[in-house]
Design an enzyme around this catalytic site. Structure first.
Site, PDB file in Angstrom:
ATOM      1  N   ARG A  81       0.896  -1.164  -0.021  1.00 50.91           N
ATOM      2  CA  ARG A  81       0.031  -0.091  -0.002  1.00 50.91           C
ATOM      3  C   ARG A  81       0.948   1.120   0.029  1.00 50.91           C
ATOM      4  O   ARG A  81       1.969   1.268   0.450  1.00 50.91           O
ATOM      5  CB  ARG A  81      -0.869   0.046   1.166  1.00 50.91           C
ATOM      6  CG  ARG A  81      -2.062  -0.756   0.997  1.00 50.91           C
ATOM      7  CD  ARG A  81      -3.135  -0.449  -0.027  1.00 50.91           C
ATOM      8  NE  ARG A  81      -4.174  -1.357  -0.015  1.00 50.91           N
ATOM      9  CZ  ARG A  81      -4.436  -2.289  -0.937  1.00 50.91           C
ATOM     10  NH1 ARG A  81      -3.245  -2.809  -1.429  1.00 50.91           N
ATOM     11  NH2 ARG A  81      -5.556  -3.104  -0.704  1.00 50.91           N
ATOM     12  N   GLU A  92      -4.044   7.199  -4.896  1.00 53.18           N
ATOM     13  CA  GLU A  92      -4.101   6.412  -6.187  1.00 53.18           C
ATOM     14  C   GLU A  92      -5.226   7.138  -7.089  1.00 53.18           C
ATOM     15  O   GLU A  92      -6.354   7.195  -6.483  1.00 53.18           O
ATOM     16  CB  GLU A  92      -4.467   5.111  -6.109  1.00 53.18           C
ATOM     17  CG  GLU A  92      -2.950   4.249  -6.057  1.00 53.18           C
ATOM     18  CD  GLU A  92      -2.843   3.028  -5.494  1.00 53.18           C
ATOM     19  OE1 GLU A  92      -2.266   2.443  -4.937  1.00 53.18           O
ATOM     20  OE2 GLU A  92      -4.098   2.305  -6.106  1.00 53.18           O
ATOM     21  N   HIS A 100      -1.622   0.055  -9.679  1.00 52.75           N
ATOM     22  CA  HIS A 100      -2.328  -0.678  -8.838  1.00 52.75           C
ATOM     23  C   HIS A 100      -2.931  -2.198  -9.905  1.00 52.75           C
ATOM     24  O   HIS A 100      -4.210  -2.268  -9.591  1.00 52.75           O
ATOM     25  CB  HIS A 100      -3.446  -0.380  -8.012  1.00 52.75           C
ATOM     26  CG  HIS A 100      -3.518  -1.024  -6.659  1.00 52.75           C
ATOM     27  ND1 HIS A 100      -3.486  -0.419  -5.624  1.00 52.75           N
ATOM     28  CD2 HIS A 100      -3.539  -2.279  -6.507  1.00 52.75           C
ATOM     29  CE1 HIS A 100      -3.812  -1.460  -4.664  1.00 52.75           C
ATOM     30  NE2 HIS A 100      -3.695  -2.602  -5.291  1.00 52.75           N
TER      31      HIS A 100
END
Lengths: 298, 292
Positions: free
Chosen positions: B206, B235, B254
Site C-alpha cells: 500500500r 491513487e 495498482h
C-alpha cells in the site's frame, strides 16, 4: 572504456596495424579490416556471440578468436525474465498511461490486464547455457518449461524438470517463446511468417539471441494482425534499429538496447576473461575460452 | 443503471456493496445505508474500509486473500527486474528518434547472486521468496513474528530481527506488508538511507507505507538506485507529482492482481462472500472486525 559507434568502417584506415584486437559491442570485424593487420594474432570478443567476427578469414590466417561464454549466462537469463515479465504485465503500457500521457485519473480495475507467468508454458528455443539458466528461473515461477535443441539433453530434463518437444509443437503450445540460439546460416530468420502463424494468439515472443534470428517484418505483421499478443526484443537487425521501423510503433513491443549482459559485475568478469584470452593469443598460447586457437606461423 | 431522480428510496434497498480498492467505504457511506449487511471487498487489503463503523452497524466485511498471491508475486518480480535492469528507460532509448548508437557502458544492476530482502513475509511475501531460488539470490526477511523453521527452510529465507538490518544487507527490498497503524510511513528518509546506494526498492503493498517525499529525494540523490511501485498514496498521484518525473522509478497503476483468471477468482469470491451473508451461510473469507 570507449564508446562504440555505428559509424565505424573508416576506422581500419585510422589505426595502425594491430597484433591484437578486443571487441566490445558488435561492430563487424570484416575480412577487409583483418587484412589491414598482417601481424594480427588474436581477436578477443567481450561477449559470447561472435557472429560479427569473420571467423573464416581468421581460420585461414591462423588468428586466434576468443569469447566469454558462461560468465554472462545468469545475467542474460535475468534479462530474459525481465523482458518476459515486463511484456506479460504491461510495464511499458503502464508507463505510457501513468507517466507519459498521464491518463491515470482514477482507479480502474479494468485496465492493463496482463497475463499470468506462474503456471504458464514457456518454450525455450536453443537450450544452451543461457537457455538452461532461463529454465531454472522459469521453474521457480512454476512454469511448465518445454525446450527445443538440436541435441536432446535428458540429464537437463531430469535436473530442471523440462520437456523436450519438436520445434513446431513448442510454437503451438507455448504461452511464452524465448530464443537463445547463436546466429548462424541455419538460424537466420528461424522465426518467420510460418512460425509466427503456429504460435498462440495470446503468446509472447522474447528474442535475446540475435536480431536476424527473427524476420522483423513478419513479426510486425503477426503483431498487427493479432497472431501473437506481444514481443520483447533485446536485439534487432540492424542495431540500433531505425526508430521509424513499424515494429517500434506498436505498443505491445518492448525494445531493449542490447542489455542482456549489461551489469557492472558481469561486464567486469567478461572483460577479465577477454583479457586472459587476448594475452594468451598474443603469446601463441591456448586461449582459456577459444573459438579458434592460435595457429599462426612464428 | 440509476437515472437521475431515481435515487430516492435506493439507500434503503441496498443490503450489500461490491467494492474494489476505491472508493473508500467510509463511516459516512456506511451510515447512509440503513439496511447494509455486508461489504464485499474485492481485494486482499481492506485499509480503505472503516472497520469500526462496520462493527458498530453490524455490517460484515469480506475480502479476497490467497487467490491473488501468485499473480501479485509475479508483479513484484516484474517491477523488481524492470527497475534493476532498466527496462522502461532502455525501451525509451531504443525508440527515441535521436538515438543513433547504443552506449555499451549503459548498464543496470546485477540480480542473480545478490540479496533479496522481503519486508512482510505473509502469503504474498512467501510467493515472492519462492521465485528468488531460480536467481540464486540470498533471501532475507523481516516480519512482526518470525516464521517457523520449516517455513524458512522451504524458501531458504533468513530472519533479520530489525528492519534496518535487512535494509543494510539487501540489494533488492520488496515491501509486502499490510497497511495498519504500525506500518504507516515505515519506509522513510532513515530507511532509504539505510539501504545500499545500489539498492532497488519495490512496493506492492500500500502507498501509505512509504513516505513518498523521502523516496523521491532518495531516488534523485542516488541514495538508492531505483524503485518500482504498484501502489501510491493517493491513487492516482496528481499529474504534476514529483515521483512521475523520475527516470529511475517504474510505476504501475495498482495492477498487481490484474490477470483474467485472478480477477475472475476475486470477483467470484466476493460474490460468494456477499451471498453467504445474505443467505445466512458462513462467510469463508471474512475480515475480523474490531471489538466494540
Amino acid at each position: 572504456m570507449w564508446h562504440t559507434s555505428a559509424i565505424l568502417p573508416p576506422i581500419a584506415e585510422k589505426i595502425p596495424p594491430l597484433d591484437g584486437l578486443m571487441t566490445y559491442g558488435h561492430e563487424p570485424v570484416s575480412p577487409e579490416m583483418i587484412a589491414t593487420s598482417p601481424n594480427l594474432k588474436a581477436i578477443s570478443v567481450v561477449g559470447v556471440g561472435y557472429d560479427h567476427v569473420h571467423v573464416e578469414t581468421c581460420r585461414e590466417r591462423g588468428i586466434a578468436v576468443g569469447h566469454t561464454p558462461g560468465i554472462l549466462s545468469d545475467t542474460t537469463a535475468d534479462m530474459t525474465m525481465a523482458l518476459l515479465l515486463a511484456t506479460a504485465r504491461n510495464i511499458v503500457p503502464a508507463y505510457n498511461h501513468v507517466q507519459v500521457s498521464k491518463q491515470w485519473k482514477y482507479y480502474d480495475p479494468n485496465i492493463l490486464w496482463g497475463t499470468d507467468v506462474h503456471h504458464a508454458t514457456l518454450g525455450i528455443v536453443g537450450m544452451g547455457r543461457i537457455g538452461h539458466a532461463v529454465a531454472k528461473r522459469a521453474r521457480a515461477f512454476d512454469m511448465r518449461v518445454l525446450y527445443y535443441k538440436r541435441e536432446r539433453r535428458p540429464d537437463w530434463e531430469e535436473e530442471l524438470g523440462v520437456e523436450y518437444v519438436t520445434f513446431e509443437n513448442l510454437l503451438e503450445v507455448s504461452d511464452f517463446v524465448t530464443l537463445h540460439v547463436p546466429l548462424t546460416e541455419e538460424t537466420t530468420h528461424l522465426i518467420g511468417e510460418a512460425e509466427l502463424a503456429l504460435m498462440k494468439k495470446t503468446a509472447i515472443l522474447v528474442n535475446i539471441a540475435r536480431g536476424p534470428v527473427v524476420d522483423h517484418y513478419a513479426l510486425y505483421d503477426a503483431l498487427k494482425q493479432g497472431q501473437i499478443a506481444g514481443a520483447a526484443v533485446d536485439v534487432t537487425e540492424p542495431e540500433p534499429i531505425n526508430t521509424d521501423h513499424p515494429l517500434l510503433s506498436l505498443d505491445n513491443v518492448i525494445v531493449a538496447p542490447h542489455l542482456g549482459s549489461a551489469t557492472v559485475q558481469t561486464r567486469m568478469k567478461m572483460a577479465t576473461m577477454a583479457m586472459e584470452n587476448l594475452l594468451a593469443g598474443l603469446k601463441g598460447e591456448q586461449l582459456p575460452y577459444g573459438v579458434l586457437q592460435p595457429n599462426f606461423p612464428r | 443503471m440509476v437515472q437521475p431522480g431515481e435515487e430516492a428510496g435506493l439507500k434503503e434497498k441496498i443490503v450489500a456493496i461490491f467494492v474494489w480498492i476505491a472508493p473508500a467505504v467510509t463511516r459516512e457511506l456506511i451510515t447512509s445505508l440503513p439496511n447494509l449487511r455486508v461489504v464485499g471487498n474485492c481485494a486482499v487489503g481492506y485499509d480503505h474500509v472503516d472497520l469500526a463503523a462496520c462493527a458498530e452497524r453490524g455490517v460484515r466485511v469480506g475480502y479476497t486473500p490467497n487467490v491473488l498471491n501468485k499473480t501479485t508475486a509475479d508483479m513484484a518480480w516484474a517491477l523488481l527486474l524492470a527497475s534493476g535492469r532498466k527496462v522502461v528507460e532502455g525501451d525509451s532509448i531504443s525508440k527515441n528518434p535521436s538515438t543513433s548508437t547504443f552506449d555499451s557502458n549503459w548498464m543496470g544492476q546485477q540480480v542473480s547472486g545478490t540479496t533479496l530482502g522481503i519486508v512482510g513475509m505473509g502469503r504474498i511475501g512467501y510467493e515472492i521468496a519462492k521465485r528468488a531460488v531460480g536467481f540464486e539470490m540470498k533471501v532475507l526477511y523481516h516480519n512482526r513474528h518470525r516464521k517457523s523453521a520449516e517455513e524458512e527452510e522451504r524458501v531458504g529465507a533468513t530472519y533479520v530481527p530489525t528492519l534496518a538490518g535487512l535494509l543494510g544487507e539487501s540489494d533488492y527490498v520488496v515491501l509486502a506488508a499490510p497497511a495498519t497503524g504500525d506500518t504507516h510511513h515505515m519506509m522513510s528518509r532513515e530507511q532509504f538511507a539505510a539501504m545500499k546506494p545500489t539498492g532497488v526498492f519495490v512496493n506492492i503493498s500500500r502507498g501509505t507505507l512509504v513516505d513518498q517525499d523521502a523516496l523521491a529525494e532518495a531516488l534523485r540523490g542516488g541514495v538508492i538506485s531505483a524503485a518500482g511501485l504498484d501502489v501510491t498514496d493517493p491513487e492516482p498521484l496528481p499529474r504534476d507529482h514529483t515521483l512521475l518525473s523520475l527516470p529511475n522509478l517504474t510505476l504501475t497503476p495498482h495492477t498487481g492482481s490484474a490477470t483474467l483468471p485472478t480477477r475472475q477468482a476475486m470477483v467470484q469470491m466476493t460474490v460468494d462472500n456477499i451471498k453467504a451473508v445474505l443467505q445466512g451461510q458462513p462467510m469463508v473469507n471474512e475480515v475480523a472486525l474490531p471489538s466494540l
